[in-house]
Design a protein around this motif. Sequence first.
Motif, PDB file in Angstrom:
ATOM      1  N   MET A  43      40.355  49.888  49.921  1.00 16.20           N
ATOM      2  CA  MET A  43      39.658  48.778  49.274  1.00 16.20           C
ATOM      3  C   MET A  43      39.945  48.859  47.783  1.00 16.20           C
ATOM      4  O   MET A  43      40.227  49.933  47.245  1.00 16.20           O
ATOM      5  N   VAL A  44      39.885  47.700  47.121  1.00 14.68           N
ATOM      6  CA  VAL A  44      40.196  47.647  45.701  1.00 14.68           C
ATOM      7  C   VAL A  44      39.175  46.759  45.001  1.00 14.68           C
ATOM      8  O   VAL A  44      38.701  45.767  45.565  1.00 14.68           O
ATOM      9  N   GLU A  45      38.819  47.130  43.774  1.00 15.05           N
ATOM     10  CA  GLU A  45      37.889  46.321  42.994  1.00 15.05           C
ATOM     11  C   GLU A  45      38.549  44.977  42.676  1.00 15.05           C
ATOM     12  O   GLU A  45      39.661  44.929  42.151  1.00 15.05           O
ATOM     13  N   GLU A  46      37.868  43.892  43.013  1.00 14.44           N
ATOM     14  CA  GLU A  46      38.445  42.557  42.852  1.00 14.44           C
ATOM     15  C   GLU A  46      38.822  42.257  41.400  1.00 14.44           C
ATOM     16  O   GLU A  46      39.932  41.788  41.117  1.00 14.44           O
ATOM     17  N   LYS A  47      37.916  42.517  40.456  1.00 13.09           N
ATOM     18  CA  LYS A  47      38.185  42.213  39.049  1.00 13.09           C
ATOM     19  C   LYS A  47      39.382  43.002  38.537  1.00 13.09           C
ATOM     20  O   LYS A  47      40.236  42.478  37.826  1.00 13.09           O
ATOM     21  N   SER A  48      39.437  44.267  38.911  1.00 13.22           N
ATOM     22  CA  SER A  48      40.540  45.123  38.481  1.00 13.22           C
ATOM     23  C   SER A  48      41.864  44.628  39.050  1.00 13.22           C
ATOM     24  O   SER A  48      42.883  44.577  38.350  1.00 13.22           O
ATOM     25  N   PHE A  49      41.849  44.241  40.317  1.00  9.86           N
ATOM     26  CA  PHE A  49      43.063  43.768  40.975  1.00  9.86           C
ATOM     27  C   PHE A  49      43.576  42.481  40.331  1.00  9.86           C
ATOM     28  O   PHE A  49      44.766  42.358  40.018  1.00  9.86           O
ATOM     29  N   LEU A  50      42.680  41.521  40.119  1.00  9.41           N
ATOM     30  CA  LEU A  50      43.080  40.236  39.537  1.00  9.41           C
ATOM     31  C   LEU A  50      43.626  40.410  38.125  1.00  9.41           C
ATOM     32  O   LEU A  50      44.583  39.744  37.727  1.00  9.41           O
ATOM     33  N   ALA A  51      43.017  41.316  37.365  1.00 13.62           N
ATOM     34  CA  ALA A  51      43.486  41.566  36.000  1.00 13.62           C
ATOM     35  C   ALA A  51      44.868  42.215  36.015  1.00 13.62           C
ATOM     36  O   ALA A  51      45.721  41.920  35.170  1.00 13.62           O
ATOM     37  N   THR A  52      45.106  43.079  36.994  1.00  7.71           N
ATOM     38  CA  THR A  52      46.374  43.801  37.080  1.00  7.71           C
ATOM     39  C   THR A  52      47.540  42.882  37.423  1.00  7.71           C
ATOM     40  O   THR A  52      48.638  43.024  36.889  1.00  7.71           O
ATOM     41  N   ILE A  53      47.309  41.914  38.315  1.00  3.82           N
ATOM     42  CA  ILE A  53      48.410  41.053  38.767  1.00  3.82           C
ATOM     43  C   ILE A  53      48.486  39.728  38.012  1.00  3.82           C
ATOM     44  O   ILE A  53      49.322  38.885  38.341  1.00  3.82           O
ATOM     45  N   LYS A  54      47.633  39.544  37.024  1.00  2.81           N
ATOM     46  CA  LYS A  54      47.582  38.264  36.314  1.00  2.81           C
ATOM     47  C   LYS A  54      48.930  37.868  35.726  1.00  2.81           C
ATOM     48  O   LYS A  54      49.369  36.726  35.851  1.00  2.81           O
ATOM     49  N   GLU A  55      49.614  38.803  35.084  1.00  7.76           N
ATOM     50  CA  GLU A  55      50.883  38.497  34.436  1.00  7.76           C
ATOM     51  C   GLU A  55      52.036  38.373  35.422  1.00  7.76           C
ATOM     52  O   GLU A  55      52.912  37.531  35.270  1.00  7.76           O
ATOM     53  N   ASN A  56      52.033  39.231  36.440  1.00  7.18           N
ATOM     54  CA  ASN A  56      53.146  39.228  37.388  1.00  7.18           C
ATOM     55  C   ASN A  56      52.686  39.696  38.767  1.00  7.18           C
ATOM     56  O   ASN A  56      52.611  40.899  39.026  1.00  7.18           O
ATOM     57  N   PRO A  57      52.402  38.765  39.674  1.00  6.97           N
ATOM     58  CA  PRO A  57      51.932  39.122  41.021  1.00  6.97           C
ATOM     59  C   PRO A  57      52.941  39.938  41.827  1.00  6.97           C
ATOM     60  O   PRO A  57      52.578  40.580  42.808  1.00  6.97           O
ATOM     61  N   ARG A  58      54.222  39.896  41.419  1.00  8.09           N
ATOM     62  CA  ARG A  58      55.247  40.625  42.169  1.00  8.09           C
ATOM     63  C   ARG A  58      55.602  41.964  41.526  1.00  8.09           C
ATOM     64  O   ARG A  58      56.572  42.610  41.920  1.00  8.09           O
ATOM     65  N   ALA A  59      54.838  42.370  40.549  1.00 10.03           N
ATOM     66  CA  ALA A  59      55.136  43.624  39.860  1.00 10.03           C
ATOM     67  C   ALA A  59      54.958  44.819  40.790  1.00 10.03           C
ATOM     68  O   ALA A  59      54.201  44.777  41.762  1.00 10.03           O
ATOM     69  N   ILE A  60      55.683  45.887  40.484  1.00 12.08           N
ATOM     70  CA  ILE A  60      55.501  47.138  41.218  1.00 12.08           C
ATOM     71  C   ILE A  60      54.267  47.825  40.642  1.00 12.08           C
ATOM     72  O   ILE A  60      54.136  47.993  39.434  1.00 12.08           O
TER      73      ILE A  60
END
Length: 206
Positions: A43-60
């Motif tokens: 499971m992953v924190e929603e806010k943290s996840f959205l902030a992480t992929i905001k710039e590039n959803p395909r990032a490693i």
Amino acid sequence: MSNSIVLNERSSQQSGSQIRELRTSGRIPATVYGKDIGSVSVMVEEKSFLATIKENPRAILMADIPTKGKKPVTIQHIQKDPITRKILHIDFHQLNMNVAMDTKVTIHFSGEPIGVYEGGVMQVELYEVDVRCMPDDLLSAFEVDITKIGIGEHLLVSDLEFHKGVEVLTDPTAVVIKVSPAIEAELEDESAVATPVVPEVDKPTA
């Protein structure tokens, strides 16, 4: 590969009510698949996840899984509620950093075509291209200068100059962007709207 994310493990036998409670508390159920780790429910924190992929959803992403250590992953699939568009579940795929990967790269257009200032209409045909590269060579996006495109001119996939190590898989003759005369662009739009879709009907057998 600077983005990191914490994935805490959860039971793979959680009931529907437990999953709903998880989402209500601001966490998203997910699964990590990989040759080394098999299938791990996390499971992953929603806010943290959205902030992480905001710039590039395909990032490693460097996923920190407490019992498995840190693993490089990409997002394989995101399931969303069809009405609210809220994320319901995420599938992560563990990467082998020594093996080339197939993915997509978003095209960012820089500037305004000169043809638009001359009265033309800009038409974008492709917003992303398929590529194959080593994980370390993955681009977050590809910047394209379109300021020199005049009326009646276009940019093909073959015109995109990726750096060494990136193989473009999209058809090189495909048009990325073009500038058409205003009247021609209007006719294309009208044709797309006016052309009816005729369903195929099987002919009766004798």
